[in-house]
Design an enzyme around this catalytic site. Structure first.
Site, mmCIF file in Angstrom:
data_model
loop_
_atom_site.group_PDB
_atom_site.id
_atom_site.type_symbol
_atom_site.label_atom_id
_atom_site.label_comp_id
_atom_site.label_asym_id
_atom_site.label_seq_id
_atom_site.Cartn_x
_atom_site.Cartn_y
_atom_site.Cartn_z
ATOM 1 N N GLY A 188 -15.557 -28.682 -0.510
ATOM 2 C CA GLY A 188 -15.134 -30.072 -0.342
ATOM 3 C C GLY A 188 -13.621 -30.125 -0.334
ATOM 4 C CB CYS A 215 -15.278 -23.368 -1.364
ATOM 5 S SG CYS A 215 -13.532 -23.617 -1.004
ATOM 6 C CE1 TYR A 216 -13.395 -30.472 -5.669
ATOM 7 C CE2 TYR A 216 -15.777 -30.812 -5.746
ATOM 8 C CZ TYR A 216 -14.496 -31.191 -6.122
ATOM 9 O OH TYR A 216 -14.303 -32.273 -6.941
ATOM 10 C CG HIS A 267 -16.228 -21.390 3.003
ATOM 11 N ND1 HIS A 267 -16.858 -22.544 2.609
ATOM 12 C CD2 HIS A 267 -14.919 -21.583 2.771
ATOM 13 C CE1 HIS A 267 -15.972 -23.408 2.160
ATOM 14 N NE2 HIS A 267 -14.778 -22.851 2.242
ATOM 15 C CD GLU A 307 -20.242 -21.983 3.649
ATOM 16 O OE1 GLU A 307 -20.293 -20.991 2.909
ATOM 17 O OE2 GLU A 307 -19.519 -22.956 3.408
ATOM 18 C CB SER A 337 -34.641 -38.100 27.650
ATOM 19 O OG SER A 337 -34.514 -36.906 26.881
ATOM 20 N N GLY A 338 -36.664 -35.731 28.854
ATOM 21 C CA GLY A 338 -36.587 -34.414 29.468
ATOM 22 C C GLY A 338 -35.616 -33.512 28.723
ATOM 23 N N GLY A 339 -34.888 -34.088 27.763
ATOM 24 C CA GLY A 339 -34.015 -33.276 26.906
ATOM 25 C C GLY A 339 -34.855 -32.485 25.908
ATOM 26 C CB VAL A 340 -33.940 -29.678 23.619
ATOM 27 C CG1 VAL A 340 -34.692 -28.716 22.732
ATOM 28 C CG2 VAL A 340 -33.130 -28.940 24.661
ATOM 29 C CG ASP A 341 -33.450 -33.084 20.157
ATOM 30 O OD1 ASP A 341 -33.548 -31.844 20.107
ATOM 31 O OD2 ASP A 341 -32.407 -33.699 19.881
ATOM 32 C CB SER A 393 -39.091 -31.743 25.952
ATOM 33 O OG SER A 393 -38.416 -32.362 27.009
ATOM 34 C CE LYS A 412 -30.486 -29.790 20.816
ATOM 35 N NZ LYS A 412 -30.698 -31.227 21.085
#
Ligand code: XMP
Length: 515
Positions: free
Chosen positions: A55, A82-83, A170, A172, A224-228, A230, A371
């Site tokens: 943070g 970290c923080y 970090h 991550e 919409s044909g987008g990934v999500d 679909s 995603k």
């Protein structure tokens, strides 16, 4: 499904979502909560481990984010990053000070405690990503230092008996070469997670849960044909078959052949059991956009018209029981419903319920997924790779890739130019290395010569960017030979274009789209 949970407590760091993703990569389910989350709520979730993020604050200042000491006394393993590491020390009686030397960037970390559960199979020295101006000058009672750097006496510390671990860097971020190993060590060695969070079981469980929830109900989905959307549609179709109706609005601002591609997958000749309605609303959208050139106005008009078309179709279908939304986990976090960072942003997908369709409840089957996990779920359910790995495409579509007024003629030009560009980028293998690329139509016309004739035609701009988070981006280095071939094909094959340019601008100061 969620019985093995690790909680990420968000203290406002920019990498909070990455922390959760890394944990999930270890096949352990993980959720992000704000540091303001009540301790009783945390206890009730019965987590196997808790990770405190970084943070921007200094933990010794009066109004900085903090957490009650009780958190460290629950008997649940805690890892502070970290923080989070500094806060752990501060709360438990150590000392944190402003550092004489600010550490930033890739740094050599020397592991002092080779037997540390966190550093199992980690080499020493190991390269880690540092970014801090405060440092732990004195560890809290009971802690031993497990790693250091040239400038930082406490790069990591631990109290093995109490399962408390502090890491100044970090793990991550990918710059920390063995970071994933460290996080895996925490969740497996310290939290004792089995790691049974798997995409196939997620898909299976979700399908079962949807079936139970929907019963005999009717479900409506805007595809919409987008990934999500679909992936959400396929999951619903697998769960409830033709109780699902998908409405796909072709607003005439899609990429070349995209409408037909979506229809081929989801339509009557496709592989899925659902009712598919394609609305060819091109003319309506072009009409509404006539004379409009201001970017935000275009966005607003396209968005509103989309809702009107969808509303009309929904009315024909009549009352439904459920409406599907393709909300994914970052939307949830960024709306402030999960972590901390987000309270600043709002997101159209979360919270606001559409009032233009008659439905009882929302279903959000991807609400818990990042995603890349949505993509994995799509592949798991047999969606074509081409669709699953589709590049981001804005809702207003080509409407914001045509600078100035949108006309059917300009849409055709940009569709054809874009199709050539994508074909050549794919052929050169650039689709594997470049994040997002497309052709846009500048509103500039200039004089040229073709054959013996003078032309007065449009300039097409090619854009290709590399980006990690879409907040910043850099123009990609596309080989000159590829650009040259794209230029020559566009000039030869697309009527109405006599110049092709490459956009070198990074974001900022540019944006990825041109409007
Ligand atoms: P910018 O142009 O803001 O784009 O650098 C960042 C990412 O967001 C996408 N984008 C949009 N997506 N509606 C959307 O759904 C929009 O109005 C919109 N504008 C930009 C863009 O494609 C890029 O991936």
């Amino acid at each position: 499904m969620k019985n093995e949970l690790v909680i990420v407590l968000d203290f406002g760091g920019q990498y909070n979502q990455l922390v959760a993703r890394r944990v999930r990569e270890c096949n352990v389910y993980c959720e992000i909560y704000s540091y303001k989350t009540d301790i009783d709520k945390i206890k009730a979730m019965n987590p196997k481990g808790i990770i405190l993020t970084g943070g921007p604050n200094s933990c010794y200042e009066a109004d900085s984010p903090t957490y009650t000491k009780e958190l460290f006394e629950l008997g649940v393993p805690v890892l502070g990053l970290c923080y989070g590491a500094q806060l752990m020390m501060h709360v438990l009686g150590g000392e944190v000070k402003s550092a004489p030397v600010r550490e930033y960037g890739k740094t050599e970390v020397l592991v002092d405690k080779k037997s540390s559960l966190i550093f199992e199979n980690v080499s020493s020295p190991t390269i880690c990503w540092m970014s801090h101006f405060d440092y732990i000058s004195q560890t809290a009672p009971g802690f031993e230092i497990s790693a250091h750097t040239a400038d930082c006496p406490v790069a990591a510390a631990e109290d093995e008996a109490r399962n408390l671990y502090a890491i100044q860097f970090h793990p991550e971020v990918l710059h920390t070469v063995e970071g994933t190993k460290m996080i895996n060590n925490f969740v497996k060695n310290v939290c004792r997670c089995a790691g049974d969070w798997r995409m196939d079981s997620f898909v299976e469980n979700s399908i079962r849960a949807i079936r139970e929830k929907v019963g005999n109900g009717k479900v409506l989905c805007a595809l919409s044909g987008g990934v999500d959307s679909s992936v959400a549609a396929v999951m619903l179709s697998k769960a409830i078959g033709n109780q699902l109706t998908c409405v796909f609005v072709d607003h005439g601002l899609l990429r070349k052949n995209e409408g037909d591609e979506v229809e081929a997958v989801f339509g009557p000749k496709g592989a899925y059991d659902l009712n598919f309605i394609r609305v060819n609303a091109q003319e309506r959208f072009y009409e509404k956009l006539t004379g409009v050139s201001e970017p935000e106005n275009k966005r607003k008009i396209i968005g509103e018209e989309f809702i009107r078309v969808f509303e009309e179709e929904a009315k024909k279908i009549g009352a439904v029981d459920f409406l599907v939304q393709g909300t994914i986990y970052p939307d949830v976090v960024e709306s402030g419903l999960g972590g901390e960072s987000a309270v600043i942003k709002s997101h159209h997908n979360v919270g606001g319920l559409p009032d233009y369709v008659d439905f009882k409840e929302i279903i959000e089957p991807l609400r818990d997924l990042f995603k890349d996990e949505v993509r994995k779920a799509g592949l798991e359910m047999g969606l074509p790779e081409k669709l699953v790995f589709r590049q981001p495409f804005p809702g207003p579509g080509l409407g914001i890739r045509i600078i100035g007024e949108v006309t059917a003629e300009k849409v055709k030009i940009v569709q054809d130019a874009d199709a050539i560009y994508r074909e050549e980028m794919d052929a050169a293998g650039m689709n594997k290395t470049v994040g997002q690329y497309f052709a846009a139509l500048t509103n500039m016309r200039s004089v040229g010569v073709m054959g013996d004739e003078r032309t007065y035609d449009y300039a097409v701009a090619l854009r290709a960017v590399n980006t990690i988070d879409f907040m910043t981006a850099e123009a990609a280095e596309v080989p000159y030979a590829v650009l040259n071939k794209v230029m020559s094909r566009i000039i030869n094959e697309v009527k109405g274009v006599n110049r092709v340019m490459y956009d070198l601008t990074s974001k900022p100061p540019g944006t990825i789209e041109m409007e």
